[in-house]
Scaffold this motif. Structure first.
Motif, short mmCIF file in Angstrom:
data_model
loop_
_atom_site.label_atom_id
_atom_site.label_comp_id
_atom_site.label_asym_id
_atom_site.label_seq_id
_atom_site.Cartn_x
_atom_site.Cartn_y
_atom_site.Cartn_z
N GLY A 100 3.25 10.08 4.35
CA GLY A 100 1.99 10.21 4.17
C GLY A 100 1.37 10.19 2.57
N LEU A 158 3.36 -0.07 6.82
CA LEU A 158 3.36 0.68 5.58
C LEU A 158 3.79 -0.24 4.63
CD1 LEU A 158 4.92 4.23 6.27
CD2 LEU A 158 2.35 3.68 5.86
N SER A 211 -3.95 0.35 6.38
CA SER A 211 -4.92 0.35 7.66
C SER A 211 -4.70 -0.92 8.12
CB SER A 211 -6.32 0.70 7.20
OG SER A 211 -6.40 2.14 6.89
N GLY A 249 0.78 -1.19 0.03
CA GLY A 249 -0.09 0.16 -0.04
C GLY A 249 0.85 1.33 0.01
N HIS A 260 -6.52 7.55 12.40
CA HIS A 260 -6.13 6.50 11.37
C HIS A 260 -5.24 5.41 12.13
CE1 HIS A 260 -4.33 4.80 7.75
NE2 HIS A 260 -5.18 5.57 7.19
N ASP A 275 -2.87 2.91 -1.24
CA ASP A 275 -4.01 2.01 -0.88
C ASP A 275 -4.04 2.06 0.64
OD1 ASP A 275 -5.67 -0.15 -0.22
OD2 ASP A 275 -4.83 -1.58 -1.87
N ASP A 276 -5.11 2.90 0.95
CA ASP A 276 -5.18 3.15 2.41
C ASP A 276 -5.84 1.81 3.14
OD1 ASP A 276 -5.77 5.43 4.36
OD2 ASP A 276 -7.57 4.50 4.77
N GLU A 277 -6.53 1.03 2.47
CA GLU A 277 -7.16 -0.25 3.35
C GLU A 277 -6.05 -0.86 3.55
OE1 GLU A 277 -8.72 -2.58 5.44
OE2 GLU A 277 -9.73 -0.56 4.80
N LEU A 312 -2.18 12.19 7.72
CA LEU A 312 -3.00 11.25 7.86
C LEU A 312 -4.25 11.61 9.27
CD1 LEU A 312 -1.32 7.75 7.78
CD2 LEU A 312 -2.81 8.83 5.98
N ILE A 324 1.24 6.60 0.18
CA ILE A 324 0.35 5.73 0.38
C ILE A 324 -0.68 5.70 -0.89
CG2 ILE A 324 -1.46 4.93 1.87
CD1 ILE A 324 -0.25 6.43 4.17
#
Length: 502
Positions: A295, A56, A305, A13, A226, A300-302, A222, A298
């Motif tokens: 920041g 990450l 996460s 991601g 988050h 692909d935030d999912e 973010l 990134i």
């Protein structure tokens, strides 16, 4: 060996190449902003940043080093170490070595990849004998050493600090490069004070220079809650670091950014120091001081996460086991329980926990489970020959190599002499092979057995795999998993009722 379907395969991601380019460009811009010289306080780990690589996915543990290598000719490294930390033999928890030993390790690592280490500075020096001995040792090795002294009233007595009797009393560190990276073996080593002391001396000499801070977490752009920022709080739960909205940035620009409490609390003092040294503070907020571009990389935030949520669970298990060992306070466990609630996760969300517990329940003995890169979960049980960690390691290598479970990769003629050596000559009461012994035995068999050789070839594929044990691992087994890059957690239970564990 049990195999079962696991969770979905991990996804990247984070764009590491974009990060290297964007980060180095941004630092060059900050150097130019101050007329050609910048003191950059480097928080966290300069290399081997496995926390960042876990939360990450796509971030490489040595990304920050690679970024500095893109600016190699401009970079000079200064390592700060507290004289009191040398005196009391302070130890890095992750590596198990003292701060002074880590300074030597850091110098070797930096030099080994071509970065210039200019000097070491002993901060808060008060004539500590161990610090003096360490200075002599460094100088005998050809390393320049400087001394900085405690300042009465630090950090609030500005008139005393920013004076010839304050920063002016410190030895001036002679530097020759545009970017001076100030790093340290651990927190509380005096990095910021070293940077500001140098600014004071530079400006007294009429040399233009500035100060900035590189801190990967929390990620300023973010949201406050988050999962990546919550994972940072989980990683620093024992330090009482708390993420918070930067009130100075919000007031100055009307924009919401995230920082952490220590930087926010010290900013008014730091701003006043910079104004007194430079004539005007170049920053309106702690966020302004930072140069972190993570920041922005990134994609692909999912994915990040989910990776961060898993890190919070791992940190929780670490705290539980720390409490069981008597080295972690209850308050740390309670804080991590709260962070898990905020992240919306429980222990059951760690895919390897339930299979490990189930295997232990089925066999009545300690067990372990590992999730492979494709999501498959394998388990290992306790036997007369192997402990659960060793069995798990072999089963994982079999699964990765497509080797049938019925095939024995290590001959009994290899195992039995090792057991006799352990119990007979060495007096060990446990004949079962540890993970290091299993790997040595497997490597011996690999010389003549193609299956063992194929299994050995799978070792690099273990990096990044998740594993869980139903008992606290021995130091040897934990070290082997760490060196293989396996993210291992375990239940807060010892395998035996003994008081002394190794």
């Amino acid at each position: 060996m049990a195999r079962m379907e696991g969770t979905k395969v991990k996804k990247a991601g984070f764009d590491n190449e974009k990060y290297l380019k964007m980060q180095s460009e941004h630092i060059r811009e900050r150097i130019a902003q101050f007329g050609g010289k910048l003191y950059l306080e480097f928080g966290g780990k300069l290399f081997d940043d496995y926390h960042a690589s876990r939360v990450l996915p796509g971030f490489e543990p040595d990304s920050k080093l690679k970024m500095l290598l893109q600016m190699r000719e401009q970079v000079e490294i200064v390592i700060a170490i507290g004289a009191a930390d040398i005196e009391k033999n302070k130890v890095r928890g992750d590596l198990g070595i003292t701060y002074d030993s880590d300074v030597l390790r850091l110098i070797d690592e930096f030099r080994g990849i071509g970065l210039y280490v200019g000097s070491v500075v002993l901060t808060r020096y008060q004539g500590q004998p161990a610090a003096e001995a360490f200075q002599k040792r460094l100088e005998a090795l050809g390393v320049r050493v400087y001394r900085h002294y405690p300042i009465e009233g630090y950090p609030s007595n500005l008139s005393a600090i920013v004076s010839d009797d304050g920063y002016g009393r410190n030895e001036y560190i002679e530097t020759t490069r545009e970017l001076v990276v100030v790093t340290a073996p651990g927190p509380g080593s005096g990095k910021m004070a070293t940077c500001l002391s140098q600014l004071y001396h530079e400006h007294k000499r009429g040399i233009l220079a500035g100060y900035a801070k590189f801190e990967t977490f929390p990620i300023w752009n973010l949201p406050l809650k988050h999962p990546v920022n919550l994972a940072y709080e989980a990683a620093t739960a024992d330090l009482d670091d708390i993420n918070m909205i930067d009130p100075f940035h919000l007031e100055a620009y009307g924009k919401t950014t995230v920082n952490y409490n220590r930087d926010v609390e010290i900013f008014p003092v730091l701003s006043a120091m910079l104004e007194k040294i430079m004539g005007a503070c170049p920053y309106k907020s702690p966020t302004d001081m930072g140069v972190n571009m993570a920041g922005n990389c990134i994609f692909d935030d999912e994915a990040v996460s989910e990776a961060a949520r898993q890190e919070i669970i791992r940190r929780y298990y670490t705290a539980l086991c720390g409490r069981r060992k008597g080295i972690t306070e209850d308050s740390v466990v309670y804080k991590l329980e709260l962070l898990m609630k905020q992240a919306g996760v429980t222990q059951e969300d760690r895919a390897v926990v339930r299979p490990a517990l189930q295997k232990a329940e089925d066999t009545g003995e300690p067990a372990a489970a590992m999730e492979l890169p494709d999501g498959t979960i394998v388990t290992g049980r306790t036997s007369e020959l192997l402990g659960p960690s060793s069995a798990l390691l072999l089963n994982a290598l079999k699964a990765l190599g497509g080797i049938e479970d019925s095939i024995h990769m290590i001959s009994p003629t290899i195992i039995e002499p090792i057991q006799k050596l352990k119990v007979g000559a060495l007096g060990n009461k446990n004949p079962r092979l540890h993970t290091d012994e299993v790997l040595i035995a497997l490597s011996i068999c690999a010389a003549s057995d193609p299956y063992a050789r194929r299994a050995m070839d799978q070792l690099p594929r273990l990096r990044g795999c998740e594993a869980h044990s139903t008992v606290i691992l021995t130091h040897v087994d934990e070290s082997i998993f760490r060196r293989l890059g396996v993210n291992i957690t375990y239940e807060p239970e010892y395998q035996t009722s003994k008081l002394y564990h190794v």
